[in-house]
Scaffold this motif. Structure first.
Motif, mmCIF file in Angstrom:
data_model
loop_
_atom_site.group_PDB
_atom_site.id
_atom_site.type_symbol
_atom_site.label_atom_id
_atom_site.label_comp_id
_atom_site.label_asym_id
_atom_site.label_seq_id
_atom_site.Cartn_x
_atom_site.Cartn_y
_atom_site.Cartn_z
ATOM 1 N N SER A 14 0.840 -1.211 0.000
ATOM 2 C CA SER A 14 0.000 0.000 0.000
ATOM 3 C C SER A 14 0.869 1.253 0.000
ATOM 4 C CB SER A 14 -0.865 -0.033 1.277
ATOM 5 O OG SER A 14 -1.639 1.125 1.424
ATOM 6 N N ILE A 16 3.025 4.441 0.436
ATOM 7 C CA ILE A 16 4.418 4.827 0.170
ATOM 8 C C ILE A 16 5.254 3.598 -0.208
ATOM 9 C CG2 ILE A 16 6.507 5.728 1.292
ATOM 10 C CD1 ILE A 16 4.579 7.514 3.025
ATOM 11 N N ASP A 35 4.926 -7.572 3.184
ATOM 12 C CA ASP A 35 3.784 -6.965 3.880
ATOM 13 C C ASP A 35 3.041 -8.046 4.656
ATOM 14 O OD1 ASP A 35 2.357 -3.962 3.225
ATOM 15 O OD2 ASP A 35 1.106 -5.422 4.308
ATOM 16 N N ASP A 61 5.019 -10.310 9.126
ATOM 17 C CA ASP A 61 4.755 -9.300 10.149
ATOM 18 C C ASP A 61 6.125 -8.858 10.664
ATOM 19 O OD1 ASP A 61 4.296 -7.902 12.461
ATOM 20 O OD2 ASP A 61 2.774 -9.273 13.241
ATOM 21 N N VAL A 62 6.488 -7.624 10.376
ATOM 22 C CA VAL A 62 7.851 -7.166 10.712
ATOM 23 C C VAL A 62 8.103 -7.127 12.221
ATOM 24 C CG1 VAL A 62 8.230 -5.831 8.595
ATOM 25 C CG2 VAL A 62 7.189 -4.708 10.598
ATOM 26 N N ASN A 88 9.788 0.305 5.937
ATOM 27 C CA ASN A 88 8.752 1.327 5.817
ATOM 28 C C ASN A 88 7.428 0.955 6.487
ATOM 29 O OD1 ASN A 88 7.152 3.479 4.153
ATOM 30 N ND2 ASN A 88 6.277 1.515 3.516
ATOM 31 N N TYR A 154 2.610 6.900 18.413
ATOM 32 C CA TYR A 154 3.138 6.992 17.047
ATOM 33 C C TYR A 154 4.383 7.881 17.031
ATOM 34 C CZ TYR A 154 3.249 7.910 12.000
ATOM 35 O OH TYR A 154 3.642 8.033 10.690
ATOM 36 N N LYS A 158 8.241 6.868 16.103
ATOM 37 C CA LYS A 158 8.958 7.465 14.971
ATOM 38 C C LYS A 158 10.189 8.249 15.432
ATOM 39 C CE LYS A 158 6.333 5.930 11.637
ATOM 40 N NZ LYS A 158 6.873 5.027 10.619
ATOM 41 N N GLY A 185 5.690 14.083 5.487
ATOM 42 C CA GLY A 185 4.590 14.870 6.059
ATOM 43 C C GLY A 185 3.290 14.267 5.576
ATOM 44 N N ILE A 187 1.020 12.632 3.276
ATOM 45 C CA ILE A 187 1.095 11.925 1.994
ATOM 46 C C ILE A 187 -0.260 11.248 1.763
ATOM 47 C CG2 ILE A 187 2.453 10.292 0.620
ATOM 48 C CD1 ILE A 187 4.171 12.527 1.970
ATOM 49 N N THR A 189 -2.369 8.534 1.301
ATOM 50 C CA THR A 189 -2.347 7.065 1.347
ATOM 51 C C THR A 189 -3.539 6.613 2.185
ATOM 52 O OG1 THR A 189 -1.113 6.934 3.421
ATOM 53 C CG2 THR A 189 0.205 7.061 1.413
#
Ligand code: NAI
Length: 247
Positions: A14, A16, A35, A61-62, A88, A154, A158, A185, A187, A189
């Motif tokens: 999905s 980015i 993904d 699953d990362v 990502n 979040y 980050k 910033g 985006i 999606t």
């Protein structure tokens, strides 16, 4: 970018991640689409193949160590190397005041966004050392640099990605492995559409450019950071934010 490089992209089903997977393919890279979502991940692979590129999908699953290890292993066993990695995958979680988050919400966001990047690095770096180098880009956010109200887990995750990026870049600066981050910033999606629906969203993301960006505009920065054109750039967290962080 040099043709024939092997590029792994997490969160590539999905937004980015998908845009960057397609951009890597346009640069003639072999792409490992990673993904948690299988159908959408396979769709990214189909889009790459329809455009004449080469790609495989790996469901992962990362936040799970064994799955992250298997994704990197799949890149190497299929294409023989791992030249570029774009870590990502991420989730935004709910918007709420800090005391109102449940412990499992906190854990899920930190585990996906921060531990997930670390786990990918954990398995990518030994492979890159073995082959004599590589390039890594992590996705942070403007929320990793400044606070965004209602998104404290979040932002914490980050901010962690920003600092992780810097620390790792120092460790491997003499090993031909560059590690950078992008700080997007607003985006357009699925994630930003979900966030825009939250009543608390308010004034969080008006960029000086007064528009939302296309995921392709982040992909272009990632491709540059993975190319030899950025050969002296490491430990950098690059804003792709229409000027948001300049305010
Ligand atoms: P998106 O929701 O469109 O895509 C995220 C992808 O990550 C999805 O395909 C999802 O299935 C995958 N994913 C989620 N958890 C995963 C896991 N545990 N393992 C593997 N894959 C997983 O979101 P978007 O906007 O493309 O986000 C990509 C990255 O960019 C995220 O890290 C996000 O935090 C970051 N970002 C996005 C911004 C925006 O405005 N869209 C702004 C700043 C940062």
């Amino acid at each position: 970018m040099q043709q024939g490089r092997v590029a792994l992209v997490t969160g590539a089903a999905s937004g980015i991640g998908r845009a960057t997977a397609l951009a890597f393919a346009r640069e003639a890279a072999k792409v490992v689409v990673v993904d948690i979502l299988a159908d959408e991940g396979e769709e990214t692979v189909s889009l790459i193949k329809e455009a004449g590129g080469e790609a495989i999908f790996v469901k992962c699953d990362v936040a799970r160590s064994a799955e992250a290890a298997a994704a990197i292993e799949a890149a190497v066993s299929t294409y023989g190397a791992l030249d570029c990695a774009f870590n990502n995958a991420g989730i935004e979680g709910r918007m709420a005041l800090t005391p109102d988050f449940e412990e499992e919400e906190w854990d899920r966001i930190i585990n996906t966004n921060l531990k997930g990047v670390w786990l990918c690095l954990k398995y990518e770096i030994p492979q890159m050392l073995k082959q004599g180098g590589g390039v890594i880009v992590n996705t942070a956010s403007v929320g990793g640099v400044v606070g965004l109200q209602g998104l404290s887990p979040y932002c914490a995750s980050k901010g962690g990605v920003v600092q992780l990026t810097r620390a790792v870049a120092l460790e491997y600066a003499q090993s031909n492995i560059r590690v950078n981050a992008v700080c997007p910033g607003g985006i357009r999606t699925a994630m930003s559409r979900r966030l825009a629906k939250q009543p608390q969203m308010g004034k969080t993301l008006p960029a000086p450019m007064h528009r939302w960006a296309s995921p392709d505009e982040v992909a272009a920065a990632v491709i540059w950071l993975c190319s030899d054109a950025s050969s002296f750039v490491t430990g950098h967290c690059m804003a792709v934010d229409g000027g948001f962080l300049a305010q």
